[in-house]
Motif scaffolding. Structure first.
Motif, PDB file in Angstrom:
ATOM      1  N   MET A   1       0.841  -1.181   0.000  1.00 10.13           N
ATOM      2  CA  MET A   1       0.000   0.000   0.000  1.00 10.13           C
ATOM      3  C   MET A   1       0.878   1.232   0.000  1.00 10.13           C
ATOM      4  N   MET A   2       0.580   2.151  -0.836  1.00 10.38           N
ATOM      5  CA  MET A   2       1.223   3.451  -0.785  1.00 10.38           C
ATOM      6  C   MET A   2       0.112   4.416  -0.412  1.00 10.38           C
ATOM      7  N   GLY A   3       0.291   5.071   0.678  1.00 12.38           N
ATOM      8  CA  GLY A   3      -0.721   6.006   1.142  1.00 12.38           C
ATOM      9  C   GLY A   3      -0.093   7.304   1.592  1.00 12.38           C
ATOM     10  N   TYR A   4      -0.940   8.246   1.873  1.00  8.54           N
ATOM     11  CA  TYR A   4      -0.536   9.550   2.357  1.00  8.54           C
ATOM     12  C   TYR A   4      -0.807   9.573   3.851  1.00  8.54           C
ATOM     13  N   ALA A   5       0.196   9.962   4.634  1.00  2.07           N
ATOM     14  CA  ALA A   5       0.089   9.903   6.091  1.00  2.07           C
ATOM     15  C   ALA A   5      -0.575  11.123   6.703  1.00  2.07           C
ATOM     16  N   GLY A   6      -0.693  12.215   5.951  1.00  2.00           N
ATOM     17  CA  GLY A   6      -1.322  13.415   6.492  1.00  2.00           C
ATOM     18  C   GLY A   6      -0.406  14.223   7.396  1.00  2.00           C
ATOM     19  N   CYS A   7       0.900  13.997   7.327  1.00  2.00           N
ATOM     20  CA  CYS A   7       1.876  14.710   8.163  1.00  2.00           C
ATOM     21  C   CYS A   7       2.866  15.442   7.267  1.00  2.00           C
ATOM     22  N   LYS A   8       3.310  16.601   7.711  1.00  2.00           N
ATOM     23  CA  LYS A   8       4.259  17.376   6.911  1.00  2.00           C
ATOM     24  C   LYS A   8       5.675  16.796   6.969  1.00  2.00           C
ATOM     25  N   THR A   9       6.020  16.127   8.079  1.00  2.00           N
ATOM     26  CA  THR A   9       7.352  15.550   8.224  1.00  2.00           C
ATOM     27  C   THR A   9       7.243  14.138   8.788  1.00  2.00           C
ATOM     28  N   LYS A  10       8.317  13.362   8.613  1.00  2.00           N
ATOM     29  CA  LYS A  10       8.338  12.018   9.184  1.00  2.00           C
ATOM     30  C   LYS A  10       8.376  12.099  10.707  1.00  2.00           C
ATOM     31  N   THR A  11       9.003  13.150  11.243  1.00  2.00           N
ATOM     32  CA  THR A  11       9.041  13.354  12.697  1.00  2.00           C
ATOM     33  C   THR A  11       7.630  13.543  13.243  1.00  2.00           C
ATOM     34  N   ALA A  12       6.789  14.261  12.509  1.00  2.00           N
ATOM     35  CA  ALA A  12       5.400  14.450  12.929  1.00  2.00           C
ATOM     36  C   ALA A  12       4.645  13.123  12.912  1.00  2.00           C
ATOM     37  N   LEU A  13       4.972  12.271  11.944  1.00  2.00           N
ATOM     38  CA  LEU A  13       4.355  10.942  11.890  1.00  2.00           C
ATOM     39  C   LEU A  13       4.793  10.104  13.087  1.00  2.00           C
ATOM     40  N   LYS A  14       6.090  10.175  13.433  1.00  2.00           N
ATOM     41  CA  LYS A  14       6.594   9.424  14.584  1.00  2.00           C
ATOM     42  C   LYS A  14       5.948   9.886  15.879  1.00  2.00           C
ATOM     43  N   ALA A  15       5.536  11.144  15.950  1.00  2.00           N
ATOM     44  CA  ALA A  15       4.864  11.671  17.137  1.00  2.00           C
ATOM     45  C   ALA A  15       3.473  11.055  17.316  1.00  2.00           C
TER      46      ALA A  15
ATOM     47  N   VAL B   1       4.038   4.795   3.397  1.00  2.00           N
ATOM     48  CA  VAL B   1       3.346   6.072   3.249  1.00  2.00           C
ATOM     49  C   VAL B   1       4.322   7.138   2.744  1.00  2.00           C
ATOM     50  N   VAL B   2       3.762   8.216   2.210  1.00  2.00           N
ATOM     51  CA  VAL B   2       4.545   9.324   1.672  1.00  2.00           C
ATOM     52  C   VAL B   2       4.109  10.634   2.313  1.00  2.00           C
ATOM     53  N   GLY B   3       4.918  11.643   2.137  1.00  2.00           N
ATOM     54  CA  GLY B   3       4.567  12.968   2.624  1.00  2.00           C
ATOM     55  C   GLY B   3       5.436  14.010   1.962  1.00  2.00           C
ATOM     56  N   PRO B   4       5.155  15.250   2.065  1.00  2.00           N
ATOM     57  CA  PRO B   4       4.085  15.864   2.835  1.00  2.00           C
ATOM     58  C   PRO B   4       2.729  15.814   2.146  1.00  2.00           C
ATOM     59  N   SER B   5       2.680  15.387   0.881  1.00  2.00           N
ATOM     60  CA  SER B   5       1.387  15.232   0.207  1.00  2.00           C
ATOM     61  C   SER B   5       1.518  14.089  -0.802  1.00  2.00           C
ATOM     62  N   PRO B   6       0.404  13.600  -1.315  1.00  2.00           N
ATOM     63  CA  PRO B   6       0.486  12.507  -2.287  1.00  2.00           C
ATOM     64  C   PRO B   6       1.205  12.904  -3.581  1.00  2.00           C
TER      65      PRO B   6
ATOM     66  N   ASP C   1       3.596  15.662  -3.723  1.00  2.00           N
ATOM     67  CA  ASP C   1       4.925  16.181  -3.385  1.00  2.00           C
ATOM     68  C   ASP C   1       5.580  15.182  -2.432  1.00  2.00           C
ATOM     69  N   ARG C   2       6.205  14.171  -3.005  1.00  2.00           N
ATOM     70  CA  ARG C   2       6.741  13.059  -2.211  1.00  2.00           C
ATOM     71  C   ARG C   2       8.183  13.348  -1.808  1.00  2.00           C
ATOM     72  N   ARG C   3       8.344  14.001  -0.662  1.00  2.00           N
ATOM     73  CA  ARG C   3       9.680  14.353  -0.167  1.00  2.00           C
ATOM     74  C   ARG C   3      10.220  13.321   0.810  1.00  2.00           C
ATOM     75  N   TRP C   4       9.349  12.562   1.441  1.00  2.00           N
ATOM     76  CA  TRP C   4       9.801  11.528   2.357  1.00  2.00           C
ATOM     77  C   TRP C   4       8.881  10.318   2.254  1.00  2.00           C
ATOM     78  N   TYR C   5       9.444   9.189   2.627  1.00  2.00           N
ATOM     79  CA  TYR C   5       8.725   7.911   2.621  1.00  2.00           C
ATOM     80  C   TYR C   5       8.925   7.276   3.994  1.00  2.00           C
TER      81      TYR C   5
END
Length: 66
Positions: A1-15, A41-46, A48-52
């Motif tokens: 699955m490739m999804g969008y996490a809804g977070c601007k950064t991976k650090t925000a996802l870890k929180a 998942v990807v971010g910061p948007s589906p 604009d994939r700056r992080w995985y």
């Protein structure tokens, strides 16, 4: 699955560890989120994939992010 996490950064996802995931599916093959398991998942948007990230969901909550 490739999804969008809804977070601007991976650090925000870890929180969000210990919280229920709020993924937005980006797969053209339809919904793939089935509950517990490993998801990508990807971010910061589906578009604009700056992080995985690899997210482990266990017991209905985010258990691990790497």
């Amino acid at each position: 699955m490739m999804g969008y996490a809804g977070c601007k950064t991976k650090t925000a996802l870890k929180a969000q560890l210990g919280q229920a995931p709020n993924f937005i599916e980006t797969s053209i093959f339809g919904p793939e989120f089935k509950g517990d398991g490993t998801y990508y998942v990807v971010g910061p948007s589906p578009w604009d994939r700056r992080w995985y990230a690899e997210v482990l969901v266990s017991g209905g909550v985010i258990a691990k992010v790497k």
